[in-house]
Design a protein around this motif. Structure first.
Motif, PDB file in Angstrom:
ATOM      1  N   GLN A 173      52.809  58.614  22.436  1.00 36.09           N
ATOM      2  CA  GLN A 173      53.779  57.606  22.312  1.00 36.09           C
ATOM      3  C   GLN A 173      54.704  58.144  21.311  1.00 36.09           C
ATOM      4  O   GLN A 173      55.294  57.213  20.764  1.00 36.09           O
ATOM      5  N   GLU A 174      54.957  59.220  20.984  1.00 37.07           N
ATOM      6  CA  GLU A 174      55.728  59.495  19.977  1.00 37.07           C
ATOM      7  C   GLU A 174      57.397  59.927  20.546  1.00 37.07           C
ATOM      8  O   GLU A 174      57.797  61.043  20.752  1.00 37.07           O
ATOM      9  N   TYR A 175      58.004  58.993  21.072  1.00 37.82           N
ATOM     10  CA  TYR A 175      58.916  59.039  21.882  1.00 37.82           C
ATOM     11  C   TYR A 175      60.363  59.716  21.049  1.00 37.82           C
ATOM     12  O   TYR A 175      60.936  60.356  21.776  1.00 37.82           O
ATOM     13  N   LYS A 176      60.452  59.349  19.875  1.00 38.27           N
ATOM     14  CA  LYS A 176      61.555  59.931  19.174  1.00 38.27           C
ATOM     15  C   LYS A 176      61.364  61.461  18.852  1.00 38.27           C
ATOM     16  O   LYS A 176      62.445  61.970  19.212  1.00 38.27           O
ATOM     17  N   GLU A 177      59.946  61.731  18.758  1.00 36.15           N
ATOM     18  CA  GLU A 177      60.083  63.226  18.435  1.00 36.15           C
ATOM     19  C   GLU A 177      60.020  63.979  19.748  1.00 36.15           C
ATOM     20  O   GLU A 177      60.909  65.091  19.795  1.00 36.15           O
ATOM     21  N   ALA A 178      59.635  63.470  20.972  1.00 36.78           N
ATOM     22  CA  ALA A 178      59.854  64.023  22.093  1.00 36.78           C
ATOM     23  C   ALA A 178      61.198  64.252  22.516  1.00 36.78           C
ATOM     24  O   ALA A 178      61.990  64.997  23.038  1.00 36.78           O
ATOM     25  N   LYS A 179      62.140  63.095  22.221  1.00 34.63           N
ATOM     26  CA  LYS A 179      63.646  63.092  22.352  1.00 34.63           C
ATOM     27  C   LYS A 179      64.313  64.132  21.664  1.00 34.63           C
ATOM     28  O   LYS A 179      65.272  64.943  22.094  1.00 34.63           O
ATOM     29  N   ALA A 180      63.890  64.161  20.497  1.00 31.20           N
ATOM     30  CA  ALA A 180      64.617  65.163  19.365  1.00 31.20           C
ATOM     31  C   ALA A 180      64.054  66.630  19.889  1.00 31.20           C
ATOM     32  O   ALA A 180      65.032  67.504  19.824  1.00 31.20           O
ATOM     33  N   SER A 192      52.565  66.151  24.977  1.00 31.16           N
ATOM     34  CA  SER A 192      51.863  66.009  23.921  1.00 31.16           C
ATOM     35  C   SER A 192      52.640  64.887  23.043  1.00 31.16           C
ATOM     36  O   SER A 192      51.894  64.098  22.681  1.00 31.16           O
ATOM     37  N   TYR A 193      53.969  65.102  22.764  1.00 32.92           N
ATOM     38  CA  TYR A 193      54.561  63.791  22.016  1.00 32.92           C
ATOM     39  C   TYR A 193      54.332  62.533  22.975  1.00 32.92           C
ATOM     40  O   TYR A 193      54.256  61.352  22.553  1.00 32.92           O
ATOM     41  N   LEU A 194      54.694  62.768  24.433  1.00 35.28           N
ATOM     42  CA  LEU A 194      54.697  61.791  24.920  1.00 35.28           C
ATOM     43  C   LEU A 194      53.429  60.827  25.270  1.00 35.28           C
ATOM     44  O   LEU A 194      53.435  59.650  25.244  1.00 35.28           O
ATOM     45  N   ASN A 195      52.366  61.715  25.392  1.00 29.87           N
ATOM     46  CA  ASN A 195      50.948  61.147  25.397  1.00 29.87           C
ATOM     47  C   ASN A 195      50.735  60.340  24.122  1.00 29.87           C
ATOM     48  O   ASN A 195      49.859  59.300  24.120  1.00 29.87           O
ATOM     49  N   LEU A 220      57.270  72.450  27.490  1.00 24.86           N
ATOM     50  CA  LEU A 220      56.689  71.244  28.322  1.00 24.86           C
ATOM     51  C   LEU A 220      55.253  70.641  27.673  1.00 24.86           C
ATOM     52  O   LEU A 220      55.016  69.557  27.858  1.00 24.86           O
ATOM     53  N   MET A 221      54.402  71.606  27.282  1.00 26.12           N
ATOM     54  CA  MET A 221      53.279  71.245  26.567  1.00 26.12           C
ATOM     55  C   MET A 221      53.571  70.250  25.237  1.00 26.12           C
ATOM     56  O   MET A 221      52.828  69.198  25.197  1.00 26.12           O
TER      57      MET A 221
END
Length: 181
Positions: A17-24, A12-15, A7-8
């Motif tokens: 704004q790296e949405y593609k990385e968060a989704k992957a 971190s990805y969401l904060n 979750l951390m």
């Protein structure tokens, strides 16, 4: 611990704004979770996840688990509180069993409704009777540990419930009652 770390990373990805990385990353976690054996299906995805993860870990450690679980929502409780309560109880049961010989190990769980309350009962194999320190049992894991049962009791009280625990040679039992309303 694993879930907290995952979750951390996602946060971190969401904060950033790296949405593609968060989704992957989320997809990778879900793929791993789907590979875990599914022992129970309760209709509550959080309850399913916690139970299936802990039951699989117990199985790998040679700890037989018997569970009777009713389909209940537990929607009165915040997910974080419910997760902390259930995870602490199961982690304690597993840790205590790991200290014992394989033939002495067991965990029994009941999660259901008793009259107008959620009722959770945990019984597990244990070594010698533990002595109470204050209102709860002290940890055998050292000074940096031993807050799990106190955390569970505080969560239960937060929702107007009752928590009880008992230790005897060979076993440990804890019961939780939380009003439905």
């Amino acid at each position: 611990h694993d879930m907290k770390n995952h979750l951390m990373v996602i946060a971190s990805y969401l904060n950033a704004q790296e949405y593609k990385e968060a989704k992957a990353y989320t997809s990778e976690i879900l793929d791993k979770l789907n590979a875990v054996h599914s022992y129970v299906e309760t209709g509550n995805s959080l309850l399913n996840h916690i139970l299936n993860e802990k039951f699989e870990y117990a199985r790998r450690k040679g700890i037989p688990v018997k569970a009777e679980i009713e389909n209940l929502s537990f929607d009165k409780m915040k997910s974080m509180d419910f997760s902390a309560m259930l995870s602490n109880m199961l982690d304690n049961a597993i840790e205590e069993n790991k200290k014992l010989s394989v033939e002495d190990r067991f965990i029994r769980i009941y999660i259901g409704q008793k009259n107008t309350q959620f009722y959770l009962a945990f019984t597990n194999a244990a070594g010698k009777k533990q002595e109470r320190r204050g209102g709860l049992f002290g940890s055998t894991k050292g000074i940096e540990h031993g807050f799990g049962l106190a955390r569970v009791e505080n969560i239960v009280k937060k929702y107007g419930g009752l928590f009880s625990a008992d230790s005897e040679d060979g076993g440990f039992t804890a019961e939780i009652l939380i009003p439905l309303e």
